[in-house]
Design a protein around this motif. Structure first.
Motif, mmCIF file in Angstrom:
data_model
loop_
_atom_site.group_PDB
_atom_site.id
_atom_site.type_symbol
_atom_site.label_atom_id
_atom_site.label_comp_id
_atom_site.label_asym_id
_atom_site.label_seq_id
_atom_site.Cartn_x
_atom_site.Cartn_y
_atom_site.Cartn_z
ATOM 1 N N ALA A 285 -2.043 -15.869 16.719
ATOM 2 C CA ALA A 285 -2.150 -15.261 17.977
ATOM 3 C C ALA A 285 -1.429 -14.030 17.825
ATOM 4 C CB ALA A 285 -2.182 -15.914 19.101
ATOM 5 N N ALA B 193 1.625 -16.720 23.719
ATOM 6 C CA ALA B 193 0.673 -17.701 22.602
ATOM 7 C C ALA B 193 1.125 -19.204 22.581
ATOM 8 C CB ALA B 193 0.829 -17.199 21.148
ATOM 9 N N CYS C 47 -1.720 -21.884 23.259
ATOM 10 C CA CYS C 47 -1.952 -22.577 22.159
ATOM 11 C C CYS C 47 -1.663 -24.190 22.418
ATOM 12 C CB CYS C 47 -1.408 -22.431 20.989
ATOM 13 S SG CYS C 47 -1.863 -20.663 20.241
#
Length: 80
Positions: free
Chosen positions: A62, A72, A76
């Motif tokens: 990302a 990110a 994530c």
């Protein structure tokens, strides 16, 4: 990667969230300690989570595509 980590560290120290709906660090109840919290995609995360190998790969991918490391990390870990 070192440049990204330096930018993330400076951002965290200054209490400025990344892009979007990030929230700045908020003081705790007694006003002396501060938490590093941010909110993206409706998910709030405080502190630095321990990432699995798969999540670290997601964050790396990302960031390479232009997302901030802070965002990110939240996305994530929160979104499978």
């Amino acid at each position: 990667m070192k440049r990204v980590m330096t930018g993330v560290l400076l951002t965290a120290v200054l209490g400025i969230g990344g892009a979007g709906a990030a929230s700045a660090a908020q003081p705790s109840g007694d006003g002396t300690a501060r938490q590093d919290c941010r909110t993206y995609s409706g998910v709030t995360q405080c502190g630095q989570p321990k990432l699995t190998e798969k999540q670290r790969g997601c964050v790396t991918a990302a960031v390479e595509q232009g997302m901030t490391e802070r965002r990110a990390t939240v996305e994530c870990t929160a979104l499978p």
